[in-house]
Motif scaffolding. Structure first.
Motif, mmCIF file in Angstrom:
data_model
loop_
_atom_site.group_PDB
_atom_site.id
_atom_site.type_symbol
_atom_site.label_atom_id
_atom_site.label_comp_id
_atom_site.label_asym_id
_atom_site.label_seq_id
_atom_site.Cartn_x
_atom_site.Cartn_y
_atom_site.Cartn_z
ATOM 1 N N ARG A 60 0.847 -1.190 0.000
ATOM 2 C CA ARG A 60 0.000 0.000 0.000
ATOM 3 C C ARG A 60 0.880 1.237 0.000
ATOM 4 O O ARG A 60 1.758 1.386 0.839
ATOM 5 C CB ARG A 60 -0.931 -0.006 1.215
ATOM 6 C CG ARG A 60 -1.985 -1.097 1.145
ATOM 7 C CD ARG A 60 -2.873 -1.129 2.377
ATOM 8 N NE ARG A 60 -3.970 -2.064 2.203
ATOM 9 C CZ ARG A 60 -3.868 -3.374 2.379
ATOM 10 N NH1 ARG A 60 -2.702 -3.898 2.734
ATOM 11 N NH2 ARG A 60 -4.898 -4.171 2.187
ATOM 12 N N LEU A 61 0.611 2.123 -0.957
ATOM 13 C CA LEU A 61 1.401 3.334 -1.113
ATOM 14 C C LEU A 61 0.515 4.559 -0.966
ATOM 15 O O LEU A 61 -0.619 4.575 -1.431
ATOM 16 C CB LEU A 61 2.066 3.370 -2.501
ATOM 17 C CG LEU A 61 2.945 2.181 -2.893
ATOM 18 C CD1 LEU A 61 3.496 2.382 -4.298
ATOM 19 C CD2 LEU A 61 4.093 2.012 -1.902
ATOM 20 N N SER A 62 1.062 5.589 -0.344
ATOM 21 C CA SER A 62 0.333 6.846 -0.195
ATOM 22 C C SER A 62 1.330 7.989 -0.263
ATOM 23 O O SER A 62 2.535 7.798 -0.112
ATOM 24 C CB SER A 62 -0.432 6.893 1.135
ATOM 25 O OG SER A 62 0.473 6.801 2.230
ATOM 26 N N GLY A 63 0.800 9.186 -0.503
ATOM 27 C CA GLY A 63 1.653 10.357 -0.590
ATOM 28 C C GLY A 63 1.075 11.370 -1.550
ATOM 29 O O GLY A 63 0.032 11.125 -2.182
ATOM 30 N N PRO A 64 1.712 12.504 -1.688
ATOM 31 C CA PRO A 64 1.193 13.549 -2.583
ATOM 32 C C PRO A 64 1.233 13.105 -4.047
ATOM 33 O O PRO A 64 2.216 12.529 -4.502
ATOM 34 C CB PRO A 64 2.144 14.729 -2.331
ATOM 35 C CG PRO A 64 3.397 14.107 -1.792
ATOM 36 C CD PRO A 64 2.976 12.908 -1.023
ATOM 37 N N ASP A 65 0.132 13.350 -4.769
ATOM 38 C CA ASP A 65 0.053 13.037 -6.207
ATOM 39 C C ASP A 65 0.420 11.590 -6.485
ATOM 40 O O ASP A 65 1.120 11.281 -7.461
ATOM 41 C CB ASP A 65 0.966 13.968 -7.010
ATOM 42 C CG ASP A 65 0.669 15.427 -6.765
ATOM 43 O OD1 ASP A 65 -0.521 15.772 -6.694
ATOM 44 O OD2 ASP A 65 1.623 16.221 -6.629
ATOM 45 N N VAL A 66 -0.070 10.689 -5.646
ATOM 46 C CA VAL A 66 0.343 9.290 -5.755
ATOM 47 C C VAL A 66 -0.015 8.696 -7.115
ATOM 48 O O VAL A 66 0.780 7.951 -7.711
ATOM 49 C CB VAL A 66 -0.252 8.463 -4.598
ATOM 50 C CG1 VAL A 66 -1.773 8.453 -4.646
ATOM 51 C CG2 VAL A 66 0.276 7.034 -4.598
ATOM 52 N N ALA A 67 -1.186 9.032 -7.634
ATOM 53 C CA ALA A 67 -1.581 8.473 -8.932
ATOM 54 C C ALA A 67 -0.710 9.013 -10.059
ATOM 55 O O ALA A 67 -0.384 8.285 -11.012
ATOM 56 C CB ALA A 67 -3.056 8.787 -9.202
ATOM 57 N N ASP A 68 -0.300 10.284 -9.960
ATOM 58 C CA ASP A 68 0.546 10.878 -10.994
ATOM 59 C C ASP A 68 1.950 10.283 -10.983
ATOM 60 O O ASP A 68 2.633 10.250 -12.016
ATOM 61 C CB ASP A 68 0.638 12.395 -10.793
ATOM 62 C CG ASP A 68 -0.709 13.083 -11.009
ATOM 63 O OD1 ASP A 68 -1.550 12.512 -11.731
ATOM 64 O OD2 ASP A 68 -0.916 14.170 -10.442
ATOM 65 N N ARG A 69 2.387 9.840 -9.823
ATOM 66 C CA ARG A 69 3.741 9.265 -9.709
ATOM 67 C C ARG A 69 3.786 7.790 -10.097
ATOM 68 O O ARG A 69 4.876 7.211 -10.206
ATOM 69 C CB ARG A 69 4.258 9.424 -8.277
ATOM 70 C CG ARG A 69 4.418 10.879 -7.837
ATOM 71 C CD ARG A 69 4.692 10.965 -6.336
ATOM 72 N NE ARG A 69 4.602 12.346 -5.871
ATOM 73 C CZ ARG A 69 5.645 13.103 -5.521
ATOM 74 N NH1 ARG A 69 6.865 12.600 -5.588
ATOM 75 N NH2 ARG A 69 5.484 14.341 -5.113
ATOM 76 N N LEU A 112 6.259 2.509 -11.857
ATOM 77 C CA LEU A 112 6.146 1.237 -12.579
ATOM 78 C C LEU A 112 7.306 1.043 -13.551
ATOM 79 O O LEU A 112 7.826 -0.078 -13.715
ATOM 80 C CB LEU A 112 4.810 1.177 -13.328
ATOM 81 C CG LEU A 112 3.549 1.064 -12.460
ATOM 82 C CD1 LEU A 112 2.299 1.078 -13.331
ATOM 83 C CD2 LEU A 112 3.589 -0.203 -11.609
ATOM 84 N N ALA A 113 7.722 2.138 -14.201
ATOM 85 C CA ALA A 113 8.872 2.049 -15.116
ATOM 86 C C ALA A 113 10.130 1.650 -14.345
ATOM 87 O O ALA A 113 10.924 0.814 -14.822
ATOM 88 C CB ALA A 113 9.074 3.387 -15.819
ATOM 89 N N THR A 114 10.323 2.223 -13.168
ATOM 90 C CA THR A 114 11.492 1.893 -12.342
ATOM 91 C C THR A 114 11.458 0.432 -11.911
ATOM 92 O O THR A 114 12.478 -0.280 -11.954
ATOM 93 C CB THR A 114 11.542 2.805 -11.106
ATOM 94 O OG1 THR A 114 11.633 4.160 -11.526
ATOM 95 C CG2 THR A 114 12.746 2.470 -10.223
ATOM 96 N N LEU A 115 10.292 -0.036 -11.484
ATOM 97 C CA LEU A 115 10.163 -1.436 -11.068
ATOM 98 C C LEU A 115 10.473 -2.375 -12.233
ATOM 99 O O LEU A 115 11.146 -3.413 -12.063
ATOM 100 C CB LEU A 115 8.738 -1.692 -10.540
ATOM 101 C CG LEU A 115 8.334 -0.940 -9.258
ATOM 102 C CD1 LEU A 115 6.879 -1.241 -8.905
ATOM 103 C CD2 LEU A 115 9.241 -1.328 -8.086
ATOM 104 N N TRP A 116 10.003 -2.024 -13.416
ATOM 105 C CA TRP A 116 10.257 -2.855 -14.602
ATOM 106 C C TRP A 116 11.748 -2.926 -14.898
ATOM 107 O O TRP A 116 12.283 -4.000 -15.188
ATOM 108 C CB TRP A 116 9.492 -2.271 -15.781
ATOM 109 C CG TRP A 116 9.742 -2.988 -17.087
ATOM 110 C CD1 TRP A 116 10.625 -2.657 -18.056
ATOM 111 C CD2 TRP A 116 9.092 -4.182 -17.530
ATOM 112 N NE1 TRP A 116 10.585 -3.539 -19.089
ATOM 113 C CE2 TRP A 116 9.639 -4.500 -18.792
ATOM 114 C CE3 TRP A 116 8.096 -4.990 -16.991
ATOM 115 C CZ2 TRP A 116 9.228 -5.624 -19.523
ATOM 116 C CZ3 TRP A 116 7.683 -6.095 -17.714
ATOM 117 C CH2 TRP A 116 8.242 -6.402 -18.967
ATOM 118 N N GLU A 117 12.420 -1.787 -14.825
ATOM 119 C CA GLU A 117 13.870 -1.734 -15.095
ATOM 120 C C GLU A 117 14.662 -2.612 -14.135
ATOM 121 O O GLU A 117 15.702 -3.168 -14.505
ATOM 122 C CB GLU A 117 14.381 -0.301 -14.988
ATOM 123 C CG GLU A 117 13.882 0.632 -16.098
ATOM 124 C CD GLU A 117 14.255 2.080 -15.839
ATOM 125 O OE1 GLU A 117 15.003 2.315 -14.857
ATOM 126 O OE2 GLU A 117 13.812 2.961 -16.592
#
Length: 319
Positions: free
Chosen positions: A264-273, A278-283
Motif C-alpha cells: 500500500r502506497l500513499s503520498g502527494p500526487d500518488v496516482a501521478d507518480r 512502474l517504469a522503475t520497477l520494470w527496469e
C-alpha cells in the motif's frame, strides 16, 4: 436567474435552548440542482429543512424560495416535502390519506388520480391502498410519504432522510424517481441522509453542516479532492518483492507498507507518480500483477471535517 433557495445568515434558536440550532448559515441553491445536506445527529439539518419549507421562521436572517417568503401559500404549492416524522391519520386507509392531502393542496382528486395510481405502482403500494396506515411497515409508510409529496410535481422537493427504514429496493425506487423528476421536470432537490453513499452518488453539491454551522459547500468530487487522499494497492508478482517496491516508492517520494501479498502506497500526487514508479520497477526486474487506485470516500472526508470542527470548538472553549 433567481436561485431556487436563498439562505442568508439564517439563525434559529429554540425557546429555552442555550445554543443556536442553525447558526448563521448562508448559501444559494440554483434551480434544477440536487443538493445534499450532510451532518451528524443534532447538526441542525432538520431545522434547516423546516426553515426552508416555511414550517417556522428563522430567529434572524432570511430564507427565500424562488425569491419569495417560504411561508407564502402560493409558493408552498410548488413545494414537496418528506419530513422525518409521519403525519398521517393512522386510522384511515392509504387512499383516504392521499385524498385528504390532495384537498389540502387544492388539487381535484379526479385530476390527480391517474398520477397517484402511477406513483403507488412505482412504489409497490397498490396492494395497500385499502389498508389502514398503522398496519403498514415503516418502510411502506416512508414510501407513502414520498408519494404524498409528489401528488403534484414540485418545483422544489425537500427530503429529510427519505430512505430511512427502507430496504435496498425501496431506496433504489426513490433514487430512480428522483432521477426521473429532475431530468423530466427540472425539479430542485434538497436532501438530507445519513446514508453518505447515496448523497455521494446522487448529489451535485453537498452542504456539510456541524453544530448549526456550514462547514463546506462543494461537489462530492471537489470535497474528496481537497480533503481526501488517494492510495495505491500494488500486488507484486513475487511476495518477497514487497520490500523492494516500498524502497523504490520511497525514492519516488511515496510512503509504502508491505502487507501480505499487497503493498500500500500513499503520498502527494500518488496516482501521478505511478507511471514513473512502474517504469522503475520494470527496469529492476520487479514484477507487478495488479495496481488499484483507491480514493478516499466522501464518508472519510465527512468524518475528517466534522472532527476538525469539533477540535476547533474545543480549542476555542479552552481559550
Amino acid at each position: 436567474m433567481t436561485p431556487a433557495v436563498t439562505v442568508v445568515d439564517a439563525v434559529k434558536r429554540y425557546r429555552d435552548s442555550d445554543h443556536n440550532a442553525v447558526d448563521g448559515i448562508t448559501f444559494d441553491i440554483q434551480t434544477g440542482q440536487v443538493v445534499g445536506i450532510l451532518g451528524p445527529n443534532g447538526a441542525g439539518k432538520s431545522t434547516l429543512i423546516k426553515l426552508i419549507c416555511g414550517v417556522m421562521p428563522p430567529t434572524s436572517g432570511a430564507v427565500a424560495i424562488f425569491g419569495a417568503d417560504p411561508a407564502d401559500y402560493r409558493i408552498r404549492r410548488d413545494l414537496g416535502a418528506v419530513h422525518q416524522t409521519t403525519s398521517f391519520d393512522m386510522m384511515l386507509p392509504v387512499l383516504d390519506n392521499l385524498r385528504i392531502a390532495a384537498a389540502f393542496r387544492g388539487l381535484r382528486w379526479q385530476s390527480v388520480r391517474s398520477h397517484v395510481d402511477s406513483l403507488l405502482a412505482a412504489f409497490n403500494l397498490v396492494s395497500c391502498v385499502d389498508q389502514l396506515v398503522f398496519t403498514l411497515s415503516g418502510g411502506q409508510q416512508r414510501r407513502l410519504q414520498v408519494v404524498r409529496a409528489l401528488l403534484r410535481v414540485p418545483r422544489l422537493l425537500l427530503l429529510d432522510e427519505p430512505s430511512a427504514g427502507m430496504d435496498v429496493a425501496g431506496r433504489r425506487l426513490v433514487w430512480q424517481l428522483l432521477d426521473e423528476i429532475t431530468a423530466g421536470y427540472g425539479t430542485t432537490v434538497l436532501w438530507t441522509s445519513h446514508n453518505i453513499d447515496e448523497l455521494e452518488r446522487k448529489c451535485e453539491q453537498v452542504l456539510v453542516i456541524n453544530r448549526g454551522r456550514l462547514v463546506e459547500y462543494a461537489s462530492p468530487t471537489e470535497l474528496v479532492d481537497r480533503f481526501g487522499q488517494s492510495h495505491l494497492a500494488i500486488r507484486p508478482a513475487l511476495a518477497d518483492h514487497g520490500p523492494r517496491i516500498v524502497e523504490f516508492a520511497a525514492c519516488a517520494g511515496l510512503h509504502g507498507e508491505a502487507g501480505t501479498g499487497v503493498v500500500r502506497l500513499s503520498g502527494p500526487d500518488v496516482a501521478d507518480r505511478l507511471p514513473g514508479l512502474l517504469a522503475t520497477l520494470w527496469e529492476h526486474g520487479v514484477g507487478v500483477v495488479s495496481v488499484e487506485v483507491r480514493r478516499t470516500s466522501l464518508e472519510d472526508v465527512f468524518m475528517k471535517l466534522t472532527a476538525e470542527e469539533a477540535d476547533r470548538e474545543e480549542v476555542g472553549s479552552v481559550a
